[in-house]
Design a protein around this motif. Structure first.
Motif, PDB file in Angstrom:
ATOM      1  N   ARG A 149       0.836  -1.201   0.000  1.00 48.83           N
ATOM      2  CA  ARG A 149       0.000   0.000   0.000  1.00 48.83           C
ATOM      3  C   ARG A 149       0.876   1.258   0.000  1.00 48.83           C
ATOM      4  NH1 ARG A 149      -4.974  -0.046  -0.199  1.00 48.83           N
ATOM      5  NH2 ARG A 149      -5.328  -1.986   0.900  1.00 48.83           N
ATOM      6  N   ALA A 194       2.141   1.789  -3.496  1.00 53.24           N
ATOM      7  CA  ALA A 194       1.071   2.285  -4.377  1.00 53.24           C
ATOM      8  C   ALA A 194       0.732   3.741  -4.079  1.00 53.24           C
ATOM      9  CB  ALA A 194      -0.165   1.408  -4.245  1.00 53.24           C
ATOM     10  N   CYS A 253      -3.682  -3.888  -3.392  1.00 53.16           N
ATOM     11  CA  CYS A 253      -3.875  -2.659  -4.171  1.00 53.16           C
ATOM     12  C   CYS A 253      -4.236  -2.950  -5.626  1.00 53.16           C
ATOM     13  CB  CYS A 253      -2.640  -1.768  -4.078  1.00 53.16           C
ATOM     14  SG  CYS A 253      -1.085  -2.546  -4.481  1.00 53.16           S
ATOM     15  N   GLN A 278      -6.097  -0.093  -7.475  1.00 51.13           N
ATOM     16  CA  GLN A 278      -5.216   1.018  -7.839  1.00 51.13           C
ATOM     17  C   GLN A 278      -4.420   0.668  -9.096  1.00 51.13           C
ATOM     18  OE1 GLN A 278      -3.720   1.103  -3.686  1.00 51.13           O
ATOM     19  NE2 GLN A 278      -3.568   3.309  -4.063  1.00 51.13           N
ATOM     20  N   SER A 312      -6.821   0.766 -12.080  1.00 57.27           N
ATOM     21  CA  SER A 312      -7.132   2.170 -12.397  1.00 57.27           C
ATOM     22  C   SER A 312      -5.973   2.864 -13.105  1.00 57.27           C
ATOM     23  CB  SER A 312      -7.491   2.934 -11.131  1.00 57.27           C
ATOM     24  OG  SER A 312      -8.674   2.421 -10.573  1.00 57.27           O
TER      25      SER A 312
END
Length: 163
Positions: free
Chosen positions: A65, A68, A109, A112, A115
């Motif tokens: 995390r 990211a 993640c 993310q 995306s």
């Protein structure tokens, strides 16, 4: 540039065999400066050592995390698509792909990554003339890991986003 790449290499070596060292490196805030080094397109060895250090740190799911959130995903995708020839460029690309695979495999993640455009990037990698066999394998493994249902982080939506 020599001192910067030496520092990134030192972080890789310190974290390579020690989870407690990796945790200390992350706690000390080293991820954000390493991510900044990924954008030093004029100094390939700096990009490689920074990418390698992030790959080492991505060996612990607890750091995913933080990696990211630091903004590492987009530069890593960019790095596995950089143009150029030679062994160093190949290694830069391979470490970027392998780092993204570690982040995907950790599962914390995935959304993310999706995306940020990792699915089309990994699909394009499968057909890239200059992709190595190890890059294609990591890409295929990453796509497979993204397709796995995991309601805890929205991976079901990952499959839907890929359609």
């Amino acid at each position: 540039a020599g001192a910067v790449s030496a520092a990134a290499k030192a972080l890789s070596l310190l974290g390579a065999d020690s989870a407690s060292n990796r945790a200390a490196i992350v706690s000390a805030g080293a991820i954000t400066p390493l991510v900044a080094l990924l954008d030093m397109s004029n100094i390939a060895y700096v990009m490689y050592t920074a990418g390698e250090a992030l790959w080492v740190l991505a060996g612990d799911a607890s750091s995913h995390r933080a990696i990211a959130v630091s903004g590492a995903i987009a530069p890593l995708i960019t790095l596995f698509n950089i143009a150029g020839e030679g062994l160093l460029v190949q290694r830069i690309r391979e470490v970027a792909v392998a780092t993204l695979l570690r982040l995907i495999a950790g599962g914390t993640c995935k959304m993310q990554l999706v995306s940020a455009g990792v699915i089309p990037a990994f699909l394009a990698l499968q057909h890239a003339d200059d992709a190595t066999a190890s890059m294609r394998l990591c890409g295929a493994m990453a796509l497979s890991a993204l397709a796995v249902r995991n309601s805890g982080d929205g991976a079901t939506r990952t499959r839907q986003a890929a359609r």
